[in-house]
Motif scaffolding. Structure first.
Motif, mmCIF file in Angstrom:
data_model
loop_
_atom_site.group_PDB
_atom_site.id
_atom_site.type_symbol
_atom_site.label_atom_id
_atom_site.label_comp_id
_atom_site.label_asym_id
_atom_site.label_seq_id
_atom_site.Cartn_x
_atom_site.Cartn_y
_atom_site.Cartn_z
ATOM 1 N N THR A 66 0.848 -1.185 0.000
ATOM 2 C CA THR A 66 0.000 0.000 0.000
ATOM 3 C C THR A 66 0.885 1.237 0.000
ATOM 4 O O THR A 66 1.896 1.279 0.699
ATOM 5 N N LYS A 67 0.520 2.226 -0.798
ATOM 6 C CA LYS A 67 1.203 3.528 -0.798
ATOM 7 C C LYS A 67 0.128 4.597 -0.750
ATOM 8 O O LYS A 67 -0.744 4.667 -1.621
ATOM 9 N N ARG A 68 0.185 5.402 0.298
ATOM 10 C CA ARG A 68 -0.820 6.453 0.488
ATOM 11 C C ARG A 68 -0.119 7.806 0.550
ATOM 12 O O ARG A 68 0.875 7.969 1.252
ATOM 13 N N TYR A 69 -0.662 8.762 -0.195
ATOM 14 C CA TYR A 69 -0.165 10.130 -0.151
ATOM 15 C C TYR A 69 -1.106 10.948 0.719
ATOM 16 O O TYR A 69 -2.321 10.890 0.554
ATOM 17 N N GLU A 70 -0.524 11.679 1.661
ATOM 18 C CA GLU A 70 -1.319 12.543 2.527
ATOM 19 C C GLU A 70 -0.763 13.953 2.441
ATOM 20 O O GLU A 70 0.432 14.173 2.621
ATOM 21 N N GLU A 71 -1.639 14.882 2.113
ATOM 22 C CA GLU A 71 -1.253 16.276 1.996
ATOM 23 C C GLU A 71 -2.179 17.094 2.895
ATOM 24 O O GLU A 71 -3.389 16.873 2.917
ATOM 25 N N LYS A 72 -1.587 18.013 3.629
ATOM 26 C CA LYS A 72 -2.357 18.831 4.568
ATOM 27 C C LYS A 72 -3.537 19.497 3.863
ATOM 28 O O LYS A 72 -3.383 20.094 2.803
ATOM 29 N N GLY A 73 -4.718 19.339 4.442
ATOM 30 C CA GLY A 73 -5.919 19.950 3.885
ATOM 31 C C GLY A 73 -6.570 19.150 2.776
ATOM 32 O O GLY A 73 -7.592 19.563 2.231
ATOM 33 N N GLN A 74 -5.990 18.010 2.413
ATOM 34 C CA GLN A 74 -6.539 17.172 1.343
ATOM 35 C C GLN A 74 -6.862 15.786 1.908
ATOM 36 O O GLN A 74 -6.180 15.309 2.818
ATOM 37 N N PRO A 75 -7.865 15.129 1.355
ATOM 38 C CA PRO A 75 -8.115 13.752 1.802
ATOM 39 C C PRO A 75 -6.979 12.844 1.340
ATOM 40 O O PRO A 75 -6.345 13.105 0.305
ATOM 41 N N PRO A 76 -6.676 11.780 2.100
ATOM 42 C CA PRO A 76 -5.611 10.847 1.683
ATOM 43 C C PRO A 76 -5.927 10.243 0.318
ATOM 44 O O PRO A 76 -7.076 10.007 -0.028
ATOM 45 N N ALA A 77 -4.893 10.000 -0.462
ATOM 46 C CA ALA A 77 -5.047 9.391 -1.788
ATOM 47 C C ALA A 77 -4.189 8.131 -1.849
ATOM 48 O O ALA A 77 -2.975 8.191 -1.667
ATOM 49 N N ASP A 78 -4.837 6.996 -2.071
ATOM 50 C CA ASP A 78 -4.114 5.733 -2.198
ATOM 51 C C ASP A 78 -3.623 5.561 -3.629
ATOM 52 O O ASP A 78 -4.416 5.541 -4.567
ATOM 53 N N ALA A 79 -2.315 5.458 -3.797
ATOM 54 C CA ALA A 79 -1.743 5.174 -5.111
ATOM 55 C C ALA A 79 -1.743 3.667 -5.340
ATOM 56 O O ALA A 79 -1.931 3.202 -6.460
ATOM 57 N N LEU A 80 -1.506 2.905 -4.290
ATOM 58 C CA LEU A 80 -1.550 1.437 -4.322
ATOM 59 C C LEU A 80 -2.323 0.969 -3.100
ATOM 60 O O LEU A 80 -2.159 1.504 -2.010
ATOM 61 N N ARG A 81 -3.135 -0.066 -3.292
ATOM 62 C CA ARG A 81 -3.874 -0.617 -2.164
ATOM 63 C C ARG A 81 -3.988 -2.128 -2.329
ATOM 64 O O ARG A 81 -4.646 -2.622 -3.247
ATOM 65 N N GLY A 82 -3.277 -2.871 -1.484
ATOM 66 C CA GLY A 82 -3.372 -4.327 -1.498
ATOM 67 C C GLY A 82 -2.781 -4.976 -2.736
ATOM 68 O O GLY A 82 -3.254 -6.017 -3.184
ATOM 69 N N VAL A 83 -1.744 -4.397 -3.297
ATOM 70 C CA VAL A 83 -1.144 -4.904 -4.535
ATOM 71 C C VAL A 83 -0.153 -6.030 -4.232
ATOM 72 O O VAL A 83 0.610 -5.959 -3.273
#
Length: 66
Positions: A32-49
């Motif tokens: 799993t790779k998740r990007y988290e940016e202040k003020g933005q909802p988390p965005a999963d680039a990879l999930r369960g790959v």
């Protein structure tokens, strides 16, 4: 990576070393790779790959940004 290659060469140079057939070279599960940016909802680039790269294969994973 260089330390792994160095260790493999060291083992191969051992008088009693034997080649063992490779089942796979690289295997990963549930990545799993998740990007988290202040003020933005988390965005999963990879999930369960999961991925297995066999001996002799070449794999590239590239997204929109390259």
């Amino acid at each position: 990576m260089e330390s792994v290659i160095s260790k493999v060469q060291e083992v191969r140079g051992t008088p009693r070393a034997q080649e063992v057939p490779a089942v796979s070279v690289v295997q990963v599960e549930n990545v799993t790779k998740r990007y988290e940016e202040k003020g933005q909802p988390p965005a999963d680039a990879l999930r369960g790959v999961g991925l297995t790269v066999q001996k002799g294969e070449f794999m590239v994973l590239a997204g929109p940004s390259g």
